[in-house]
Design an enzyme around this catalytic site. Structure first.
Site, PDB file in Angstrom:
ATOM      1  N   HIS A  77      43.190  64.077  41.279  1.00 34.69           N
ATOM      2  CA  HIS A  77      42.895  62.740  40.783  1.00 34.69           C
ATOM      3  C   HIS A  77      41.543  62.757  40.065  1.00 34.69           C
ATOM      4  O   HIS A  77      40.614  63.460  40.495  1.00 34.69           O
ATOM      5  CB  HIS A  77      42.831  61.728  41.922  1.00 34.69           C
ATOM      6  CG  HIS A  77      44.048  61.724  42.786  1.00 34.69           C
ATOM      7  ND1 HIS A  77      45.315  61.476  42.297  1.00 34.69           N
ATOM      8  CD2 HIS A  77      44.196  61.939  44.115  1.00 34.69           C
ATOM      9  CE1 HIS A  77      46.186  61.541  43.286  1.00 34.69           C
ATOM     10  NE2 HIS A  77      45.536  61.822  44.401  1.00 34.69           N
ATOM     11  N   GLU A  94      40.156  59.454  48.178  1.00 43.66           N
ATOM     12  CA  GLU A  94      41.092  59.036  49.214  1.00 43.66           C
ATOM     13  C   GLU A  94      40.768  59.709  50.535  1.00 43.66           C
ATOM     14  O   GLU A  94      40.138  60.767  50.580  1.00 43.66           O
ATOM     15  CB  GLU A  94      42.531  59.326  48.806  1.00 43.66           C
ATOM     16  CG  GLU A  94      42.845  60.801  48.600  1.00 43.66           C
ATOM     17  CD  GLU A  94      44.200  61.000  47.948  1.00 43.66           C
ATOM     18  OE1 GLU A  94      44.563  60.207  47.051  1.00 43.66           O
ATOM     19  OE2 GLU A  94      44.915  61.948  48.332  1.00 43.66           O
ATOM     20  N   HIS A 152      44.817  69.222  45.848  1.00 48.08           N
ATOM     21  CA  HIS A 152      45.351  68.912  47.172  1.00 48.08           C
ATOM     22  C   HIS A 152      46.855  68.683  47.122  1.00 48.08           C
ATOM     23  O   HIS A 152      47.445  68.510  46.060  1.00 48.08           O
ATOM     24  CB  HIS A 152      44.665  67.672  47.751  1.00 48.08           C
ATOM     25  CG  HIS A 152      44.940  66.415  46.989  1.00 48.08           C
ATOM     26  ND1 HIS A 152      44.227  66.045  45.865  1.00 48.08           N
ATOM     27  CD2 HIS A 152      45.869  65.434  47.166  1.00 48.08           C
ATOM     28  CE1 HIS A 152      44.691  64.896  45.397  1.00 48.08           C
ATOM     29  NE2 HIS A 152      45.693  64.503  46.168  1.00 48.08           N
ATOM     30  N   ARG A 172      49.611  66.179  38.067  1.00 45.26           N
ATOM     31  CA  ARG A 172      50.302  67.239  38.784  1.00 45.26           C
ATOM     32  C   ARG A 172      50.000  68.610  38.180  1.00 45.26           C
ATOM     33  O   ARG A 172      50.116  68.808  36.971  1.00 45.26           O
ATOM     34  CB  ARG A 172      51.817  67.024  38.735  1.00 45.26           C
ATOM     35  CG  ARG A 172      52.324  65.781  39.428  1.00 45.26           C
ATOM     36  CD  ARG A 172      53.855  65.827  39.550  1.00 45.26           C
ATOM     37  NE  ARG A 172      54.380  64.500  39.839  1.00 45.26           N
ATOM     38  CZ  ARG A 172      55.034  63.736  38.975  1.00 45.26           C
ATOM     39  NH1 ARG A 172      55.256  64.173  37.750  1.00 45.26           N
ATOM     40  NH2 ARG A 172      55.460  62.541  39.329  1.00 45.26           N
TER      41      ARG A 172
END
Length: 313
Positions: A77, A94, A152, A172
């Protein structure tokens, strides 16, 4: 909004979704349940009281459940700067809190060792990226801070709570060769992912001080510029006292068992202090607005409750 707020969640179908959260009306597995969302067009409305149906400003976090029957993609991200440069409102830091894990279930976080950009790109092209990545076995009550830019992935057999900036932007890097609903390979975003990725090992969150007050333990799990997450563990039947007279809004999330919230909204005409009680169901966030005043949370032995605040307060 000066009373405890609950919300109506909404479900998101995902091809990797499990069975804990059920299925959508058209039979697709629910991979994500958005418990609280301020994302424009995908807000979760207030479910109780006079503001029922309204949406909430001033708590800029997305809180969701994730249930995996198959692994998510290996992904990255952007941070705030990279997101804004791309015309997006914010990046995506996150935090994961593990609720249940299947035997030998894993997550992927960071590289085994620092690598150069072209070396990682070649590994992606050769379908060899997994060999560079570090995995961690997980169990109930484990938690992980995943900074923007960290490579991740969440493996199969995970049921977790995710607290994040309100962004759904994902780049991705690798997707196990999966096909989408049309039978086409799912899109990868290799250039964008590598443009924002930190090609380094994962650095765990520092351990914060544990405080014990009678039968109640409290510890800050994660503190970032975007959110602070605190865990309250009830070693026996106990009461947690919080004062939101001057503090910021706080989201309380009982994890495995219900809790009972009490607050005092006003006095009667005869001077009697009114007590309002609200039952908080497991995994149902309750937002305590700033200025609410003193509140008390009663929970049974073994209960675990998360307190989430926006920013690093």
């Amino acid at each position: 909004m000066t009373y405890p707020l609950s919300f109506t969640p909404h479900d998101e179908a995902r091809l990797w979704g499990g069975e804990r959260l059920g299925r959508t009306e058209d039979g697709q597995p629910v991979g994500e349940r958005w418990l609280f969302s301020p994302v424009p067009g995908r807000e979760t409305p207030v479910a109780n009281g006079r503001f029922r149906g309204d949406t909430v400003d001033g708590f800029p976090l997305l809180i969701k459940l994730i249930d995996t029957a198959a692994p998510l993609s290996i992904q990255v991200h952007p941070d705030d700067a990279a997101a804004r440069a791309a015309g997006l409102p914010c990046g995506k830091n996150e935090m994961w809190y593990i609720l249940e894990s299947a035997k030998e279930a894993e997550i992927t976080l960071g590289l085994k060792e620092a690598r150069g950009l072209e070396e990682v790109r070649r590994a992606v092209e050769r379908q060899a990226l997994e060999g560079l990545l570090r995995t961690f076995r997980t169990g109930r009550n484990d938690f992980f801070q995943v900074d923007a830019g960290q490579i991740h992935g969440i493996g199969a057999g995970q049921f977790l709570l995710e607290i994040q900036q309100p962004s759904d932007t994902t780049y991705r890097l690798y997707d196990y060769g999966r096909l989408d609903s049309r039978g086409e390979p799912r899109e990868l975003h290799v250039d964008r992912a590598l443009g924002v990725a930190r090609l380094q090992p994962y650095a765990p969150e520092p351990i914060h001080t544990l405080h014990q007050e009678g039968h109640l333990q409290r510890r800050i799990l994660v503190r970032t510029e975007d959110y602070t997450v605190e865990r309250f563990t009830f070693l026996d039947d106990a009461h947690l006292h919080l004062d939101l007279t001057d503090g910021p809004p706080t989201m309380l999330i009982p994890l495995f068992s219900p809790a009972l919230l009490s607050h005092h909204p006003h006095y009667t005409s005869t001077g009697t202090l009114v007590t309002q009680r609200t039952r908080l169901a497991p995994l149902s966030p309750c937002l305590l607005p700033g200025g609410l005043g003193p509140v008390e949370l009663a929970a049974a032995k073994g209960s675990v409750v998360l307190g989430v605040r926006s920013g690093g307060s």
